[in-house]
Design an enzyme around this catalytic site. Sequence first.
Site, PDB file in Angstrom:
ATOM      1  N   ASP A   8       0.879  -1.153   0.000  1.00 15.29           N
ATOM      2  CA  ASP A   8       0.000   0.000   0.000  1.00 15.29           C
ATOM      3  C   ASP A   8       0.932   1.223   0.000  1.00 15.29           C
ATOM      4  O   ASP A   8       2.144   1.077   0.173  1.00 15.29           O
ATOM      5  CB  ASP A   8      -0.889  -0.054   1.259  1.00 15.29           C
ATOM      6  N   ASP A  10      -0.134   5.113   1.139  1.00 12.01           N
ATOM      7  CA  ASP A  10      -0.379   6.047   2.245  1.00 12.01           C
ATOM      8  C   ASP A  10      -0.302   5.330   3.594  1.00 12.01           C
ATOM      9  O   ASP A  10      -0.898   4.265   3.769  1.00 12.01           O
ATOM     10  CB  ASP A  10      -1.775   6.688   2.112  1.00 12.01           C
ATOM     11  N   ASP A  19      -3.363  12.384   0.001  1.00 12.03           N
ATOM     12  CA  ASP A  19      -4.529  13.195  -0.377  1.00 12.03           C
ATOM     13  C   ASP A  19      -4.837  14.295   0.642  1.00 12.03           C
ATOM     14  O   ASP A  19      -5.334  15.352   0.281  1.00 12.03           O
ATOM     15  CB  ASP A  19      -5.769  12.306  -0.553  1.00 12.03           C
ATOM     16  N   ASP A  99      -4.847   3.720  -3.142  1.00  9.66           N
ATOM     17  CA  ASP A  99      -5.983   4.600  -3.420  1.00  9.66           C
ATOM     18  C   ASP A  99      -5.541   6.059  -3.558  1.00  9.66           C
ATOM     19  O   ASP A  99      -6.368   6.965  -3.512  1.00  9.66           O
ATOM     20  CB  ASP A  99      -7.026   4.471  -2.293  1.00  9.66           C
ATOM     21  N   ASP A 179      -1.858  -1.010   5.707  1.00  9.60           N
ATOM     22  CA  ASP A 179      -2.314  -0.489   6.998  1.00  9.60           C
ATOM     23  C   ASP A 179      -3.829  -0.322   7.092  1.00  9.60           C
ATOM     24  O   ASP A 179      -4.388  -0.324   8.181  1.00  9.60           O
ATOM     25  CB  ASP A 179      -1.679   0.889   7.260  1.00  9.60           C
TER      26      ASP A 179
END
Length: 241
Positions: A8, A10, A19, A99, A179
């Site tokens: 992942d 972030d 973001d 994402d 996470d």
Amino acid sequence: MKFLLVFDFDHTIIDENSDTWIVRCAPEKKLPNGLRNSYRPGHWTEYMGRVFVYLGDNGVKEDEMKRTMTTIPFTAGMVDLLGFVGENKESFDCIIVSDSNTVFIDWILKAADFHKVFDEVFTNPAAFSSTGYLTVQNFHAHCCAKCPKNLCKRKVLKEFLDKQLERGVSYTQVVYIGDGGNDLCPVMLLKKGDIAMPRQGYTLEKKISQLARDLSPVECSVLVWSSAIDIISYLTALIKK
């Protein structure tokens, strides 16, 4: 004998949410309440589209965004981990499923010279328009009820593994490092010989623990990490086997 590392981004590779970090570019480093309150669960990408319009309307340019994004700190030990993976690419294929968006991830990895560590990055496509506004789109369409509208990480991982099998590549073990709540869906795809590495104290670790308490544990092994140095220790042992 190759291992697949799935990261992942972030709060995993970087120690922040890319973001929300971009809001530092906004006037007074905050968003107006109306915009902040316009987010609907599962529709984060559309919300970020509105944030980027607001930044563009306020004259925030690409170079300022880039300068801001490349100040995000990496998580503890992550620089060492990515260096280690880069030095052992014959043992590891390495992908990001995130994402965030292509522009942010590209800026951050290239600024730190880590872009060559990763074979592929799966994230929401972003680009600057002719008027200089950053735009973002959903990564794909899917029918998973558990995941946000724009991205099911399980679908991404399954399609990647299937495509690799068609090329004659199968992995001894898949190592999933993440996470967040949206990392649980791909972790459920992992098999007995694979390993999930949730970050300590974050949503993924809590969700995996809850499943174990509910007597429906994940099939793969689980190793919690607080610093990426913990991950290096595991991978070092893995390639020495």
